[in-house]
Design a protein around this motif. Structure first.
Motif, short mmCIF file in Angstrom:
data_model
loop_
_atom_site.label_atom_id
_atom_site.label_comp_id
_atom_site.label_asym_id
_atom_site.label_seq_id
_atom_site.Cartn_x
_atom_site.Cartn_y
_atom_site.Cartn_z
N GLU A 340 30.25 11.59 69.55
CA GLU A 340 29.45 10.88 70.55
C GLU A 340 29.75 11.36 71.96
O GLU A 340 28.84 11.65 72.74
N ILE A 341 31.04 11.47 72.31
CA ILE A 341 31.38 11.88 73.67
C ILE A 341 30.99 13.34 73.91
O ILE A 341 30.52 13.71 74.99
N LEU A 342 31.14 14.20 72.90
CA LEU A 342 30.76 15.60 73.05
C LEU A 342 29.25 15.75 73.19
O LEU A 342 28.76 16.48 74.06
N ALA A 343 28.49 15.02 72.36
CA ALA A 343 27.03 15.11 72.44
C ALA A 343 26.53 14.61 73.79
O ALA A 343 25.62 15.20 74.38
N SER A 344 27.12 13.54 74.29
CA SER A 344 26.72 13.01 75.60
C SER A 344 27.06 14.00 76.71
O SER A 344 26.28 14.18 77.65
N LEU A 345 28.22 14.64 76.59
CA LEU A 345 28.61 15.63 77.60
C LEU A 345 27.64 16.80 77.61
O LEU A 345 27.17 17.23 78.68
#
Length: 483
Positions: A340-345
């Motif tokens: 989730e954090i990687l995709a948002s980044l």
């Protein structure tokens, strides 16, 4: 939490309440560097920041790794070393804070956590120091911009994104690698961020002010590797320049040399590399003079070096020389908590590069990403997000947006699109599935024609050996050493 530790944390909280008027913020972390308490008026917690982090209130941060809230926190260093940091100037967003960090110990002297607090109105009393700090910070920023185009490290450990147990362990090892001078061997699949980790190690070492030079062994023709590594003397061969051309070892002198895909290095060059590492000197091509070099080696590979040593494809003495401090980088499928954090980044970065509004991912879209196997790891995820921005429209990224991008990603019938199983029953296959089947059959045909020799098969397919190994893993084809 043991009773005595709970009592010590309670005593620390009581102390913070007593000096509440003197501080702007305080927090406690446990031995795992997770936040266990913070005061209500914490300067690090504000509504805007909480919204960006996905928290409804500061209380939601309790139990989170401290870096999840304060990316540049040094609390982990205090817990791991047991050393206090009585005064430290810290930049956090628009704030410049004067911070104190202290380890907490139990009755046996073991570190059980740490305490940090920011002094209230500290800049009022320390304005001259703060102004000087800001000037130095501005000068440092300008220098960093000037060095961006030179041989300088562009990443630090703060650029390693993720809070899964696997990534926290990688960050710990990267910090440790920065403190030592031994060779480091990065192991992991293609796309797991080996160069980013190598640069982070360099940036955290005492060589950070010296060059970081990277070379991809698999990308250089075999007949040019020696010249690239050791340099060329004037007139060494027809077409050579009149001026000496330094090799990668000379360019990295005093700094770090990153040898990517070391497993693809030919055996003759492995012997010469071993001699350079032992003698700390190179002999340029066509020269009879040796040049002393001081280089720290960080090597990386996506190939099974230990198996290659047993099969004779890699020199055991060089392997032992490089495998002093190994770091295994986790595949993305082994750290799905970070998706989730990687995709948002990546969504934020792509939106910025395309000058478009950022698109959040819906829960079904995140679920679809979690179900994918990610053979290309983080690099594949970045590519998928960019494809979504280029090929679809909408205010948010939905599961339907992956239908023609991820293999087998067509949404179920209740989403208004055909189910993959129905398409197969009708005798039709999605284009991505058909292309994967074709690619797999071509690879198997090439391997059969070359009697299992991976290098010859890669050349016949127009691929590098590294890319071939990645595709073998993608299609589940057993990877065995070349015959």
């Amino acid at each position: 939490m043991p009773t005595d530790q709970a009592e010590q944390f309670a005593a620390a909280r009581t102390l913070m309440v007593m000096i509440d008027e003197m501080i702007d913020g305080a927090l406690l972390v446990d031995k795992d560097v997770r936040i266990v308490w913070s005061n209500d008026k914490h300067v690090w917690f504000n509504e805007k920041l909480m919204a960006q982090l996905g928290f409804q209130s500061p209380a939601d941060a309790i139990g989170q790794p401290v870096e999840r809230v304060i990316p540049h926190s040094r609390m982990r260093e205090v817990v791991e070393t047991g050393r206090s940091m009585p005064l430290d100037i810290m930049r956090y967003g628009e704030h410049t804070l004067l911070v104190s960090r202290l380890p907490l110990r139990d009755e046996q002297g073991e570190v059980i956590g740490a305490l940090a607090f920011a002094l209230k109105n500290s800049l009022t009393y320390l304005r001259p120091i703060a102004e000087r700090f800001n000037k130095l910070q501005s000068r440092l920023t300008r220098v960093e911009q000037e060095l961006a185009a030179s041989r300088a490290s562009k990443y630090t450990v703060e650029n390693l994104i993720g809070f899964s147990p696997a990534m926290l362990e990688v960050k710990r090892l990267v910090r440790r690698a920065g403190q030592i001078r031994s060779a480091v061997l990065l192991l992991g699949e293609t796309g797991t961020g080996k160069e980013l980790v190598a640069q982070s190690i360099h940036a955290g070492s005492d060589r950070a002010h010296r060059p970081f030079v990277g070379v991809n062994t698999a990308a250089i023709p075999e007949n040019l590797l020696e010249a690239e590594f050791f340099g060329v003397a004037p007139g060494a061969y027809t077409g050579a320049g009149r001026q000496p051309r330094p090799g990668k070892f000379q360019l990295a002198d005093g700094g770090t040399l990153f040898l990517d895909e070391i497993g693809d290095m030919p055996l003759p060059l492995q012997a010469k590399l071993l001699r350079v590492l032992q003698e700390r000197e190179v002999e340029p091509l066509g020269s009879d003079k040796v040049v002393k070099v001081d280089v720290r080696i960080v090597a990386a590979t996506s190939r099974p070096l230990a198996e290659m040593v047993r099969s004779g494809a890699f020199r055991p003495d060089l392997y032992y020389r490089l495998n002093v401090f190994p770091i295994q980088l986790p595949a993305l499928r082994d750290r799905r908590d970070d998706l989730e954090i990687l995709a948002s980044l990546f969504s934020e970065r792509v939106a910025l590069s395309l000058d478009q509004p950022m698109r959040d991912l819906t829960p079904p879209a995140l679920d679809r990403l979690r179900r994918h196997d990610w053979p290309g790891n983080v690099r594949e995820l970045a590519n998928i997000i960019e494809q979504v921005y280029v090929r679809t429209e909408g205010e948010r990224i939905t599961a339907e947006d992956f239908a023609d991008i991820l293999p087998g990603a067509a949404p179920d019938a209740h989403l208004g699109r055909s189910n993959p199983s129905i398409a197969v029953a009708d005798g039709k296959r999605p284009l991505a599935v058909a292309m994967d089947d074709l690619e797999r059959s071509l690879i198997l045909e090439a391997l059969a024609g070359c009697r299992g020799n991976k290098l010859e098969a890669a050349r016949s397919l127009g691929l590098s050996r590294t890319n071939l190994y990645a595709k073998l893993r993608k299609h589940g084809i057993p990877v065995q050493p070349d015959e």
